[in-house]
Write an enzyme that holds these catalytic residues in place. Structure first.
Site, PDB file in Angstrom:
ATOM      1  CD  GLU A  58     -14.190   8.680 -20.314  1.00 36.83           C
ATOM      2  OE1 GLU A  58     -13.481   7.823 -20.896  1.00 36.83           O
ATOM      3  OE2 GLU A  58     -14.282   9.865 -20.685  1.00 36.83           O
TER       4      GLU A  58
ATOM      5  NE  ARG B  32     -19.365   9.674 -35.574  1.00 38.55           N
ATOM      6  CZ  ARG B  32     -18.045   9.516 -35.581  1.00 38.55           C
ATOM      7  NH1 ARG B  32     -17.435   9.005 -34.536  1.00 38.55           N
ATOM      8  NH2 ARG B  32     -17.332   9.867 -36.628  1.00 38.55           N
TER       9      ARG B  32
ATOM     10  CG  HIS C 289     -43.923  24.740 -20.424  1.00 39.22           C
ATOM     11  ND1 HIS C 289     -44.936  25.630 -20.138  1.00 39.22           N
ATOM     12  CD2 HIS C 289     -44.503  23.742 -21.138  1.00 39.22           C
ATOM     13  CE1 HIS C 289     -46.081  25.180 -20.637  1.00 39.22           C
ATOM     14  NE2 HIS C 289     -45.840  24.026 -21.251  1.00 39.22           N
TER      15      HIS C 289
ATOM     16  CE  LYS D 258     -10.752   9.722 -26.088  1.00 40.66           C
ATOM     17  NZ  LYS D 258     -10.842   8.582 -26.992  1.00 40.66           N
TER      18      LYS D 258
HETATM   19  O1  F6P Z   1     -13.881   9.485 -27.437  1.00 46.10           O
HETATM   20  C1  F6P Z   1     -14.769   9.275 -28.482  1.00 46.10           C
HETATM   21  C2  F6P Z   1     -15.015   7.820 -28.717  1.00 46.10           C
HETATM   22  O2  F6P Z   1     -13.926   7.273 -29.382  1.00 46.10           O
HETATM   23  C3  F6P Z   1     -16.302   7.592 -29.481  1.00 46.10           C
HETATM   24  O3  F6P Z   1     -16.180   7.726 -30.831  1.00 46.10           O
HETATM   25  C4  F6P Z   1     -16.684   6.244 -29.003  1.00 46.10           C
HETATM   26  O4  F6P Z   1     -18.024   5.973 -29.275  1.00 46.10           O
HETATM   27  C5  F6P Z   1     -16.379   6.373 -27.523  1.00 46.10           C
HETATM   28  O5  F6P Z   1     -15.192   7.124 -27.498  1.00 46.10           O
HETATM   29  C6  F6P Z   1     -16.221   5.089 -26.775  1.00 46.10           C
HETATM   30  O6  F6P Z   1     -15.191   4.308 -27.295  1.00 46.10           O
HETATM   31  P1  F6P Z   1     -15.066   2.770 -26.958  1.00 46.10           P
HETATM   32  O7  F6P Z   1     -16.299   2.099 -27.443  1.00 46.10           O
HETATM   33  O8  F6P Z   1     -13.841   2.319 -27.651  1.00 46.10           O
HETATM   34  O9  F6P Z   1     -14.944   2.644 -25.468  1.00 46.10           O
END
Ligand code: F6P
Length: 526
Positions: free
Chosen positions: A200, A255, A371, A494
């Site tokens: 992404e 995280r 609500h 993935k």
């Molecule tokens: O797909 C989960 C994950 O590995 C998360 O733990 C992480 O925060 C996120 O993808 C983004 O990963 P990166 O910082 O390596 O792009």
């Protein structure tokens, strides 16, 4: 011995039968209940008197804390042991906010400070000489949710003349909508990815780069792109100047990374001085967690209560209900923090868990949720423990709002605790009341909740809040005997997506697909 075979676990199972009296009765029988079941720290109050517990429950939970060796796990974490063995990694997010950080951490913090000062003062300019007015953080998961949530929470501290945006979704409408309103000359992209391989983020970064280069030319990249990553080689390959790369380390879980350079966009939004206060607040919560006795320890109590509600009372979900619009994104951040950490099926030895661990985390700010879904919490017949989060001192003080907000928050937890009997409903309706209507006005109550009262929304207290939940997750993970720091569950999807992509792009026909997947691909062709 598996934790759920220990005497401490079995004693808690035995303690559930018979169930404790209704919360309304517990309050009626004990005027000191609030004092008995609340704890405070540094201006915070944690009221757990509306949980389904008595003194024996809390002693049994403290015994489980001992049996799970939570203090031992804290020591192992702090000493740098690889307590995330499936990735062979230490867990060091608390080192990022230590009052005296390690040299490598101090160096990156200094780099962040200098960069923020340069952008805010106008010393750092775009390739055509314009000041930066917009920052776009490109990242997902931990490289998005935490910084985005903190930036939103601290909007009252936002630096004037600079807007910070967050783009995460692979759907082009996320980036596309933002780009529509931005000017390349004054936009800075912060590409934030621990691995620098996440599909992404790489796709969004490529598209943002193409947009910028299309408008200003290749030479502009150096002034409009910076990166945050542990993979500096991949950053250089992407074409970002190594001088514009901010490092962090594999001992920082995604995280748990907002305290690292992953917080750069937050620091650009609120100013580095405020970012430092965020770190200081988290450090204060670390110190409290590491030293306070269990009964006075806020993260310990939250973790113990979560395990009590989930594993012993059988609640499959938990609602997070901040009575603060500024904390709107907290439930989303906690969804990743809690469910990616503790949504696991095996214990540390690889044995299948007897019962599921982490509950489903969800929520919305009050009063909006009232609500929408509170109807189900009140009368839907499910056990849904709730964390209410209220703020003493509002961050935006328009006359007339705050007292009403607090009255709603406290009324909700009162109603969930107390309920309304049929006799009370009939009495309210008066003589000759319609029995169907009366039945509809009954509230079973006995719905457990905790209320956290924060002193205010400041960088310091938001740092405390996030660290509080991080340690809560750590405690619950210890009590369930699971590794809270890996996330293998996100990998399979993935892998399969990588296999489907060439089929969807029409580059290959794959006969191995099940009929549903093949049918969906066929139907999606335009
Ligand atoms: O797909 C989960 C994950 O590995 C998360 O733990 C992480 O925060 C996120 O993808 C983004 O990963 P990166 O910082 O390596 O792009």
């Amino acid at each position: 011995m598996a934790l759920n075979s220990t005497p401490a676990w079995r004693a808690l199972v035995a303690h559930t039968a018979p169930p404790l009296p209704h919360l309304r009765e517990l309050f009626g029988a004990d005027p000191q209940r609030f004092d008995r079941f609340s704890a405070s720290f540094d201006g915070w109050l944690l009221d757990y008197s509306k949980q389904r517990v008595n003194s024996e429950t809390m002693s049994l939970l403290a015994a489980l804390w001992q049996a799970a060796d939570v203090h031992g796990w804290i020591s192992r974490m702090n000493s740098g042991a690889a307590i995330n063995p499936t990735e062979a990694r230490a867990v060091g997010h608390t080192w990022l906010r230590a009052p005296l950080p390690r040299p490598e951490v101090s160096a990156v913090l200094a780099q962040m400070r200098n960069f923020c000062v340069a952008v805010h003062s106008g010393e750092w300019r775009g390739a055509t000489g314009e000041r930066i007015t917009d920052v776009v953080n490109i990242g997902i998961g931990g490289s998005d949710l935490g910084p985005r949530m903190v930036t939103q929470a601290l909007n009252a501290y936002a630096i004037a003349d600079i807007d910070v945006h967050y783009v995460a979704n692979l759907d082009a409408s996320d980036l596309g909508q933002k780009l529509q309103r931005l000017r390349p000359e004054s936009t800075l992209f912060v590409v934030c990815s621990k691995t620098f391989t996440t599909q992404e983020t790489m796709q969004n970064a490529d598209s943002a780069r193409a947009w910028l280069v299309g408008a200003l030319g290749e030479f502009a990249v150096a002034k409009h792109f910076v990166a945050v990553s542990t993979n500096l080689e991949a950053v250089a390959k992407f074409g970002i100047d190594p001088n514009n790369a901010f490092a962090f380390w594999d001992w920082v879980g995604g995280r748990y990374s907002l305290w690292s350079a992953v917080g750069l966009s937050t620091a650009l939004a609120i100013g580095y001085v405020h970012f430092e206060k965020l770190l200081a607040g988290a450090a204060a919560m670390d110190e409290h967690f590491f030293s306070a006795p269990v009964g006075q320890n806020l993260p310990a109590l939250l973790g113990l209560l979560q395990v009590w509600n989930t594993s012993f009372l059988g609640a499959p979900t938990q609602a997070i209900l901040p009575y603060s619009q500024s904390l709107e994104l907290l439930p989303r951040h906690l969804q990743q923090l809690e469910m990616e950490s503790n949504g696991k099926r095996v214990d540390r030895e690889g044995n299948e868990l007897q019962t599921p661990a982490c509950p489903v985390i969800w929520g919305e700010p009050g009063t909006n949720g009232q609500h929408a879904f509170y109807q189900l919490i009140h009368q839907g017949g499910r056990l849904i423990p709730c964390d209410f989060i209220a703020i003493k001192q509002p961050d935006y003080d328009l006359p007339g709002h705050h007292a009403k907000l607090l009255s709603n928050c406290f009324a909700q937890s009162e109603a969930l605790m107390r309920g309304k009997t049929l006799a009370e409903a009939q009495a309210e309706l008066g003589a000759g009341a319609d029995p169907v209507l009366a039945a509809n006005k009954v509230f079973p109550g006995n719905q457990p909740s905790t209320t956290l009262l924060m002193p205010a929304i400041t960088p310091y207290t938001v740092g405390q809040l996030v660290a509080l939940y991080e340690h809560k997750v750590f405690v619950a993970g210890c009590l369930w005997d699971i590794n809270s720091f890996d996330q293998w569950g996100v990998e399979y999807g993935k892998q399969l997506a990588a296999r489907l992509l060439p089929v969807i792009e029409g580059k290959t026909e794959n006969a191995q697909l099940d009929s549903s997947t093949a049918g969906l691909i066929k139907a999606s062709r335009v």
